[in-house]
Design a protein around this motif. Structure first.
Motif, PDB file in Angstrom:
ATOM      1  N   PHE A  39      38.427  51.282  50.314  1.00 35.27           N
ATOM      2  CA  PHE A  39      39.406  50.673  51.214  1.00 35.27           C
ATOM      3  C   PHE A  39      39.937  49.365  50.641  1.00 35.27           C
ATOM      4  O   PHE A  39      41.156  49.136  50.568  1.00 35.27           O
ATOM      5  CB  PHE A  39      38.749  50.437  52.582  1.00 35.27           C
ATOM      6  N   LEU A  40      39.035  48.497  50.192  1.00 29.93           N
ATOM      7  CA  LEU A  40      39.455  47.203  49.666  1.00 29.93           C
ATOM      8  C   LEU A  40      40.170  47.335  48.328  1.00 29.93           C
ATOM      9  O   LEU A  40      41.136  46.613  48.061  1.00 29.93           O
ATOM     10  CB  LEU A  40      38.245  46.276  49.521  1.00 29.93           C
ATOM     11  N   ALA A  41      39.719  48.252  47.488  1.00 28.60           N
ATOM     12  CA  ALA A  41      40.385  48.438  46.200  1.00 28.60           C
ATOM     13  C   ALA A  41      41.824  48.906  46.391  1.00 28.60           C
ATOM     14  O   ALA A  41      42.735  48.485  45.666  1.00 28.60           O
ATOM     15  CB  ALA A  41      39.606  49.425  45.340  1.00 28.60           C
ATOM     16  N   LYS A  42      42.042  49.796  47.377  1.00 25.84           N
ATOM     17  CA  LYS A  42      43.394  50.255  47.666  1.00 25.84           C
ATOM     18  C   LYS A  42      44.272  49.109  48.158  1.00 25.84           C
ATOM     19  O   LYS A  42      45.419  48.946  47.714  1.00 25.84           O
ATOM     20  CB  LYS A  42      43.352  51.376  48.710  1.00 25.84           C
ATOM     21  N   LEU A  43      43.762  48.297  49.067  1.00 27.09           N
ATOM     22  CA  LEU A  43      44.521  47.137  49.530  1.00 27.09           C
ATOM     23  C   LEU A  43      44.835  46.201  48.367  1.00 27.09           C
ATOM     24  O   LEU A  43      45.943  45.682  48.242  1.00 27.09           O
ATOM     25  CB  LEU A  43      43.733  46.378  50.602  1.00 27.09           C
ATOM     26  N   ALA A  44      43.848  45.985  47.501  1.00 21.39           N
ATOM     27  CA  ALA A  44      44.034  45.084  46.367  1.00 21.39           C
ATOM     28  C   ALA A  44      45.097  45.615  45.415  1.00 21.39           C
ATOM     29  O   ALA A  44      45.874  44.842  44.836  1.00 21.39           O
ATOM     30  CB  ALA A  44      42.705  44.886  45.641  1.00 21.39           C
ATOM     31  N   SER A  45      45.160  46.943  45.253  1.00 16.38           N
ATOM     32  CA  SER A  45      46.133  47.518  44.321  1.00 16.38           C
ATOM     33  C   SER A  45      47.564  47.289  44.788  1.00 16.38           C
ATOM     34  O   SER A  45      48.494  47.276  43.981  1.00 16.38           O
ATOM     35  CB  SER A  45      45.873  49.010  44.128  1.00 16.38           C
ATOM     36  N   ASP A  46      47.755  47.124  46.094  1.00 10.40           N
ATOM     37  CA  ASP A  46      49.091  46.873  46.645  1.00 10.40           C
ATOM     38  C   ASP A  46      49.445  45.387  46.683  1.00 10.40           C
ATOM     39  O   ASP A  46      50.603  45.042  46.932  1.00 10.40           O
ATOM     40  CB  ASP A  46      49.185  47.421  48.073  1.00 10.40           C
ATOM     41  N   GLN A  47      48.477  44.524  46.458  1.00  6.07           N
ATOM     42  CA  GLN A  47      48.650  43.110  46.740  1.00  6.07           C
ATOM     43  C   GLN A  47      49.613  42.416  45.783  1.00  6.07           C
ATOM     44  O   GLN A  47      50.410  41.582  46.197  1.00  6.07           O
ATOM     45  CB  GLN A  47      47.289  42.400  46.713  1.00  6.07           C
ATOM     46  N   ASN A  48      49.528  42.734  44.495  1.00  6.34           N
ATOM     47  CA  ASN A  48      50.312  42.002  43.494  1.00  6.34           C
ATOM     48  C   ASN A  48      51.275  42.891  42.726  1.00  6.34           C
ATOM     49  O   ASN A  48      51.510  42.686  41.535  1.00  6.34           O
ATOM     50  CB  ASN A  48      49.369  41.283  42.519  1.00  6.34           C
ATOM     51  N   LYS A  49      51.804  43.919  43.392  1.00  6.92           N
ATOM     52  CA  LYS A  49      52.799  44.769  42.757  1.00  6.92           C
ATOM     53  C   LYS A  49      54.068  43.963  42.474  1.00  6.92           C
ATOM     54  O   LYS A  49      54.354  43.006  43.188  1.00  6.92           O
ATOM     55  CB  LYS A  49      53.123  45.955  43.672  1.00  6.92           C
ATOM     56  N   PRO A  50      54.836  44.339  41.428  1.00  5.50           N
ATOM     57  CA  PRO A  50      54.721  45.565  40.626  1.00  5.50           C
ATOM     58  C   PRO A  50      53.913  45.424  39.342  1.00  5.50           C
ATOM     59  O   PRO A  50      53.767  46.393  38.616  1.00  5.50           O
ATOM     60  CB  PRO A  50      56.184  45.864  40.285  1.00  5.50           C
ATOM     61  N   ASP A  51      53.390  44.242  39.035  1.00  4.30           N
ATOM     62  CA  ASP A  51      52.723  44.071  37.733  1.00  4.30           C
ATOM     63  C   ASP A  51      51.621  43.037  37.879  1.00  4.30           C
ATOM     64  O   ASP A  51      51.712  41.932  37.338  1.00  4.30           O
ATOM     65  CB  ASP A  51      53.745  43.636  36.675  1.00  4.30           C
ATOM     66  N   GLY A  52      50.570  43.382  38.605  1.00  4.73           N
ATOM     67  CA  GLY A  52      49.525  42.401  38.842  1.00  4.73           C
ATOM     68  C   GLY A  52      48.154  43.017  38.994  1.00  4.73           C
ATOM     69  O   GLY A  52      48.001  44.241  39.048  1.00  4.73           O
ATOM     70  N   LEU A  53      47.174  42.158  39.086  1.00  9.67           N
ATOM     71  CA  LEU A  53      45.785  42.561  39.263  1.00  9.67           C
ATOM     72  C   LEU A  53      45.181  41.707  40.370  1.00  9.67           C
ATOM     73  O   LEU A  53      45.341  40.484  40.378  1.00  9.67           O
ATOM     74  CB  LEU A  53      45.000  42.355  37.958  1.00  9.67           C
ATOM     75  N   CYS A  54      44.517  42.353  41.309  1.00  9.18           N
ATOM     76  CA  CYS A  54      43.870  41.635  42.407  1.00  9.18           C
ATOM     77  C   CYS A  54      42.410  42.071  42.475  1.00  9.18           C
ATOM     78  O   CYS A  54      42.125  43.263  42.462  1.00  9.18           O
ATOM     79  CB  CYS A  54      44.574  41.922  43.738  1.00  9.18           C
ATOM     80  N   VAL A  55      41.501  41.108  42.525  1.00  9.79           N
ATOM     81  CA  VAL A  55      40.071  41.374  42.604  1.00  9.79           C
ATOM     82  C   VAL A  55      39.533  40.807  43.915  1.00  9.79           C
ATOM     83  O   VAL A  55      39.745  39.631  44.223  1.00  9.79           O
ATOM     84  CB  VAL A  55      39.314  40.741  41.421  1.00  9.79           C
ATOM     85  N   ILE A  56      38.869  41.653  44.701  1.00 12.64           N
ATOM     86  CA  ILE A  56      38.211  41.217  45.931  1.00 12.64           C
ATOM     87  C   ILE A  56      36.707  41.336  45.691  1.00 12.64           C
ATOM     88  O   ILE A  56      36.173  42.435  45.576  1.00 12.64           O
ATOM     89  CB  ILE A  56      38.630  42.073  47.141  1.00 12.64           C
ATOM     90  N   ARG A  57      36.030  40.213  45.618  1.00 12.76           N
ATOM     91  CA  ARG A  57      34.617  40.183  45.243  1.00 12.76           C
ATOM     92  C   ARG A  57      33.716  40.389  46.455  1.00 12.76           C
ATOM     93  O   ARG A  57      34.153  40.201  47.597  1.00 12.76           O
ATOM     94  CB  ARG A  57      34.293  38.867  44.542  1.00 12.76           C
ATOM     95  N   PRO A  58      32.468  40.763  46.215  1.00 10.99           N
ATOM     96  CA  PRO A  58      31.521  40.904  47.329  1.00 10.99           C
ATOM     97  C   PRO A  58      31.487  39.634  48.176  1.00 10.99           C
ATOM     98  O   PRO A  58      31.443  38.519  47.648  1.00 10.99           O
ATOM     99  CB  PRO A  58      30.187  41.136  46.620  1.00 10.99           C
ATOM    100  N   GLY A  59      31.538  39.829  49.484  1.00 11.29           N
ATOM    101  CA  GLY A  59      31.546  38.699  50.405  1.00 11.29           C
ATOM    102  C   GLY A  59      32.930  38.233  50.793  1.00 11.29           C
ATOM    103  O   GLY A  59      33.081  37.442  51.730  1.00 11.29           O
TER     104      GLY A  59
END
Length: 250
Positions: A39-59
């Protein structure tokens, strides 16, 4: 990730390498999301489109989800979002403030998912061996599109890319679906099924253009377009790699 075959040890580094390979081999940008559940990885993949990387860490999951509009939650469509608005739920934080009894009374079997999602919890396993149900692709634009000419040109480009994927997958299908995401993240989809499998790229693109013509002119610009072939016959299943431990996100 199902298996860290190169022993890299970092999910973030793997995402960076994949994005770099996509750019090198195709010239296209790609965004990626890295987190500790689907769930979080999918949200993160949409966060910085069209050319970005988003990391949501534990916690960090609950805090990240709290500030998002509920329309960003997978499975919450326009009608669901409207119902939530009537109940005073606009963000993840609003959703997290409701107890499970309230959610079950208003959303039935969907309540447990919503309760966990509002807290950044997703217990689903990542499965790489599910039978293929569709082949598609989508593109997030660097600037919003609204004119019919620009939309038709974008659709032709996407149809070219998706048809290559269809041929590689040796897929045959009867249903073509057009997906448009407006600047306010609302989705618009149109689908058309035919009696026989789509014969070639020309027919695939023709069906896509027919669907686009149904919604033109648009009420507002779009930032994303996608095209998918489904109702597949004789699809080829991909070989799955067995799970092999937990990667570090860093």
């Amino acid at each position: 990730m199902t298996e860290d075959r190169r022993g890299i040890g970092s999910a973030t580094r793997i995402a960076e390498l994949i994005r770099g390979r996509i750019r090198a081999e195709t010239g296209l940008t790609a965004s990626a999301g890295v987190s500790y559940n689907k769930f979080l990885a999918k949200l993160a993949s949409d966060q910085n489109k069209p050319d970005g990387l988003c990391v949501i860490r534990p916690g960090e999951g609950a805090r990240f989800v709290a500030g998002l509009p509920v329309r960003r939650f997978h499975g919450v469509g326009p009608r669901g979002a409207e119902k939530m608005a009537r109940l005073g739920i606009a963000t993840g934080a609003d959703l997290a403030a409701k107890d499970i009894a309230f959610l079950r009374a208003n959303f039935g079997s969907f309540a447990d998912y919503l309760y966990r999602a509002a807290r950044g919890i997703d217990l689903r396993r990542v499965r790489a061996d599910r039978p293929r149900k569709s082949v598609g692709g989508e593109r997030t634009f660097s600037h919003d599109l609204s004119s019919g000419a620009a939309l038709r040109e974008a659709l032709d480009n996407i149809a070219d890319i998706v048809w290559e994927r269809i041929e590689r997958a040796e897929a045959r299908g009867r249903t073509v679906t057009l997906k448009l995401k407006h600047v306010d993240f609302t989705l618009l989809t149109r689908a058309r099924s035919i009696p026989h499998p789509v014969a070639d790229k020309a027919e695939f693109a023709q069906l896509g253009h027919a669907l686009l013509a149904e919604v033109l002119p648009l009420a507002q610009p779009i930032r994303l377009m996608g095209l998918t072939l489904s109702a597949l016959e004789g699809e080829r299943e991909e070989e799955a790699a067995p799970p092999d431990g937990q990667l570090s996100l860093l």
